[in-house]
Design a protein around this motif. Structure first.
Motif, PDB file in Angstrom:
ATOM      1  N   ARG A  33      24.685  11.120  27.985  1.00 21.02           N
ATOM      2  CA  ARG A  33      24.576   9.661  27.889  1.00 21.02           C
ATOM      3  C   ARG A  33      25.383   8.981  28.979  1.00 21.02           C
ATOM      4  O   ARG A  33      26.552   9.271  29.187  1.00 21.02           O
ATOM      5  CB  ARG A  33      25.038   9.199  26.506  1.00 21.02           C
ATOM      6  N   SER A  37      19.050   9.810  32.266  1.00 23.93           N
ATOM      7  CA  SER A  37      18.202   8.861  31.533  1.00 23.93           C
ATOM      8  C   SER A  37      17.633   9.508  30.273  1.00 23.93           C
ATOM      9  O   SER A  37      17.501  10.741  30.199  1.00 23.93           O
ATOM     10  CB  SER A  37      17.059   8.359  32.422  1.00 23.93           C
ATOM     11  N   GLU A  38      17.278   8.669  29.307  1.00 27.53           N
ATOM     12  CA  GLU A  38      16.700   9.171  28.055  1.00 27.53           C
ATOM     13  C   GLU A  38      15.409   9.961  28.296  1.00 27.53           C
ATOM     14  O   GLU A  38      15.235  11.047  27.726  1.00 27.53           O
ATOM     15  CB  GLU A  38      16.463   8.007  27.095  1.00 27.53           C
ATOM     16  N   ALA A  41      16.369  13.334  29.653  1.00 29.81           N
ATOM     17  CA  ALA A  41      16.980  14.157  28.619  1.00 29.81           C
ATOM     18  C   ALA A  41      15.933  14.746  27.692  1.00 29.81           C
ATOM     19  O   ALA A  41      15.990  15.928  27.332  1.00 29.81           O
ATOM     20  CB  ALA A  41      17.993  13.321  27.827  1.00 29.81           C
ATOM     21  N   GLU A  42      14.946  13.934  27.326  1.00 28.85           N
ATOM     22  CA  GLU A  42      13.900  14.429  26.441  1.00 28.85           C
ATOM     23  C   GLU A  42      13.057  15.489  27.134  1.00 28.85           C
ATOM     24  O   GLU A  42      12.619  16.468  26.520  1.00 28.85           O
ATOM     25  CB  GLU A  42      13.026  13.271  25.961  1.00 28.85           C
TER      26      GLU A  42
END
Length: 338
Positions: A33, A37-38, A41-42
């Motif tokens: 975090r 970036s999200e 990460a996914e």
């Protein structure tokens, strides 16, 4: 995506996700975090799932200098309270991939000889009850990240302290007895040199002194039923008017007081009221059931483990004492009119 026939590596995950190995380490170590970036990460998590990747915890722990093992030092296992502390600590530890080793140091026996070849090499940190603080020197636990339970926040050995609100528990007991009309109280005090028992004596004396016409006497006893029986009998045969209530530092002491009172033909609570502190199973096994202060041992252990995890991460543990609650049962009633 087809799975490799060999064990996938972080490099494989990085290649599949189109990112660097450093990004994979951040995401799978849950430290991404603000740095990744999200969506990225996914993508990394999905690639790891597709490849069946599992991080090598042994290698990771070696890199970090961690064994993911902590030591819980308690005075003894002769009471269910510390079993509850262990249960709570182990539950939180398991959620974070840590194990907990329980290390009892019974009074009069002392710690086992060198329980680890090198505690500093075998452990990441220590949670210790102040009642077993002497064991820390023997195992060199005071040289590790340390959280103290039931310890003076102003003079603790540890990087953090976690306390039950014992002072408030004693206040609740005193207010309950004073409200019933008791003015002569015997304090059956644990004969243990520990901050938590000093707090009990101090708060009880202060609450009683705030009400005119009160009298408090103190009898000390080891935390055992036989020890409490002997101390109570001696206190009841001392010169002066008999107390109308006995405030015990521990439920086990209360059970010993029960035996002493019955030997003298005194009824509880008709002739004398009794209170305890802990709310062990014993409190509802004796007759009448014991008025006592409920201490949530498992929550205590949980808070201790969370505090140690925070220390290990370089964070400040949550402050504030854990609330306690007086449970009123059949062992207390207004004093009889002379």
């Amino acid at each position: 995506m087809a799975r490799s026939s060999t064990r996938p590596t972080s490099r494989d995950v990085a290649h599949a996700a189109g990112v660097s190995q450093a990004a994979v380490s951040l995401v799978l170590g849950d430290k991404w975090r603000g740095r990744v970036s999200e969506p990225t990460a996914e993508r990394v998590r999905q690639a790891a799932r597709d490849l069946g990747y599992r991080p090598n915890l042994a290698a990771r722990n070696l890199r970090l200098g961690r064994t993911r093992t902590v030591l819980l030092v308690v005075p003894a296992l002769t009471t269910e309270f510390f079993a509850g502390v262990y249960t709570g600590a182990a539950r939180v530890a398991a959620e974070h991939g840590f194990g907990v080793v329980l290390y009892p140091s019974p009074e009069g026996i002392g710690p086992a000889r060198d329980p680890f070849a090198s505690a500093q090499a075998a452990l990441d940190g220590v949670i210790a009850s102040s009642m077993a603080a002497d064991a820390l020197t023997d195992i060199r636990g005071d040289q590790l990240p340390l959280v103290m339970l039931d310890s003076d926040p102003e003079g603790s050995l540890g990087a953090a302290t976690v306390n039950l609100d014992i002072a408030d528990g004693v206040r609740q007991v005193a207010e309950h007895l004073l409200g019933l009309g008791h003015r002569r109280v015997l304090h059956l005090a644990a004969d243990v040199p520990s901050w938590t028992f000093e707090i009990r004596a101090r708060e009880l004396a202060a609450r009683m002194a705030a009400v005119p016409g009160t009298e408090i006497r103190t009898a000390r006893a080891p935390i055992s039923i036989d020890g409490a029986l002997t101390a109570t009998e001696a206190a009841l045969t001392a010169p002066g008017p008999r107390p109308t209530a006995i405030v015990c530092d521990d439920d086990k002491l209360a059970a010993g007081a029960y035996k002493a009172l019955r030997r003298r033909g005194l009824r509880i609570p008709d002739d004398i009221s009794v209170t305890g502190l802990d709310d062990l199973a014993l409190a509802t096994a004796i007759d009448p059931e014991l008025t006592t202060v409920r201490l949530d041992a498992e929550l205590f252990g949980e808070h201790g483990m969370r505090a140690l995890l925070a220390v290990l991460e370089g964070d400040r543990p949550t402050s504030g004492d854990i609330p306690v609650q007086l449970v009123v049962r059949g062992s207390t009633a207004p004093p009889r009119t002379p």
